[in-house]
Design an enzyme around this catalytic site. Structure first.
Site, PDB file in Angstrom:
ATOM      1  CG  ASP A 104      30.251 -15.678 -12.134  1.00  0.00           C
ATOM      2  OD1 ASP A 104      29.930 -16.469 -11.234  1.00  0.00           O
ATOM      3  OD2 ASP A 104      29.700 -15.649 -13.247  1.00  0.00           O
TER       4      ASP A 104
ATOM      5  CG  HIS B 149      22.823 -15.190  -6.335  1.00  0.00           C
ATOM      6  ND1 HIS B 149      21.799 -15.727  -7.080  1.00  0.00           N
ATOM      7  CD2 HIS B 149      23.977 -15.626  -6.920  1.00  0.00           C
ATOM      8  CE1 HIS B 149      22.305 -16.442  -8.067  1.00  0.00           C
ATOM      9  NE2 HIS B 149      23.626 -16.402  -7.988  1.00  0.00           N
TER      10      HIS B 149
END
Length: 351
Positions: free
Chosen positions: A149, A222
């Site tokens: 992330d 995403h």
């Protein structure tokens, strides 16, 4: 000779191992107490940081649109407005109460805890904690879904250009806008997927974090929905400082999404793509496994302005107003600032 640029709060501080996110509401009639407390934040932070100088303790404070009207006099930041909830065909991004955001981070969790304790002591019953999340670094910067992330964050001068308000709003130069959302993951459903299927949901390979080729990456992945370009085909970026969190006893596992940007339109465009779809109906598949349970938009003033916020001329009238509950937005809601048509946030909130 050009005027010196305002010094920002430490929104671009070094990476840390721990974070504490506090969302607070301000009690009616206690605006003066809170404004004075915000002016003491930098001193309180220095007092705790002095005890562990190498551990990068920082506290960033932001005010919501309603809180700005109640606490601060003079003009408003140009793009500050309430967080607009989104109701898509399958998923919802709620707006939840919050006047102040405190983002504390350090290389040690005890420093975050100690500073938060002292700050809340200073505010006393003038504020109420409506959300509290203790974040931690998970292995090699991964979220609890197992993917890296934050790898698309800009760095150096690019980060400053993406995050800090400049000449477009000179009274608030050095400030930044921050959007926060708490996402809860259904790890049972997620872990039932094969690695290959998880990669198709995210749009990246799990092991090495390499983005899938365009001819392989699904349109509802995403990454595909969160790569947004301006009219010249250039990606626009924000800086995310997301953190995993969890409570084993209650089975609560999630990602706290926090994105700083020069204009909130960057993140708002990404959220519309996720929840409403681009094209409409093609919503982010990550939302089948990650549910947004909070949402807020705050302005982070430059350090000197936070230290000495001007009082509003109509403080008694403003103090009497109760914060209004956010209203649900229709599925095709257009957020303020959407006409700019810019935004980029690869892999947020969990990539």
């Amino acid at each position: 000779m050009a005027a010196p640029q305002p010094v920002p709060q430490l929104v671009l501080g070094p990476p840390t191992r721990a974070a504490l996110f506090l969302t607070l509401t301000v009690a009616p009639g206690r605006e003066t107490d809170v404004r004075e407390g915000l002016g003491e934040l930098s001193g309180l932070t220095r007092s705790v940081a002095f005890r562990a100088r190498d551990d990068a303790l920082a506290c960033v404070a932001g005010l919501s649109s309603d809180a700005w009207d109640r606490l601060v006099g003079g003009p408003r930041p140009r793009d500050l407005h309430p967080f607009a909830p989104l109701q898509g065909p399958r998923h919802r991004a709620p707006a939840t109460p919050g006047d102040l955001l405190l983002h504390l981070r350090a290389r040690r969790a005890d420093l975050c805890f100690e500073l938060a304790r002292i700050v809340l002591d200073r505010f006393g019953d003038a504020v109420t904690v409506v959300d509290e999340v203790h974040g931690f670094t998970y292995f090699d910067e991964r979220d609890l879904l197992g993917f890296v992330d934050g790898s698309e964050n800009p760095t150096g001068p690019d980060a400053a250009r993406a995050v800090l308000v400049g000449d477009e709003d000179p009274a608030f130069g050095g400030g930044s806008y921050v959007v926060v959302q708490k996402y809860l993951h259904d790890l049972t459903a997620w872990n039932a997927l094969s690695t290959e299927e998880q990669e198709r949901v995210i749009g990246r390979r799990k092991a090495d974090n390499v983005e899938l080729p365009d001819d392989v990456k699904p349109a509802d992945s995403h990454v595909a929905l969160n790569t947004v370009e301006d009219e010249d085909g250039e990606e626009r970026q924000i800086v995310r400082q997301n953190m995993p969190f969890g409570r084993l006893g209650t089975g609560e596992f999630g990602t706290y999404f926090i994105g700083y940007a020069r204009t909130p339109d960057v993140t708002e465009r990404m959220l519309r793509n996720m929840f409403l779809g681009d094209p409409p109906g093609t919503t982010d598949r990550i939302l089948d496994f990650s549910t947004a349970v909070t949402g807020g938009l705050f302005f982070v003033p430059a350090a000197a302005l936070l230290d000495d916020l001007p009082a509003p001329d109509t403080a008694p009238a403003a103090a009497a107003a109760e914060p209004s509950a956010p209203e649900a937005a229709p599925a095709d809601a257009v957020l303020p600032g959407a006409s700019l048509g810019i935004g980029s946030l690869k892999g947020a909130p969990a990539s």
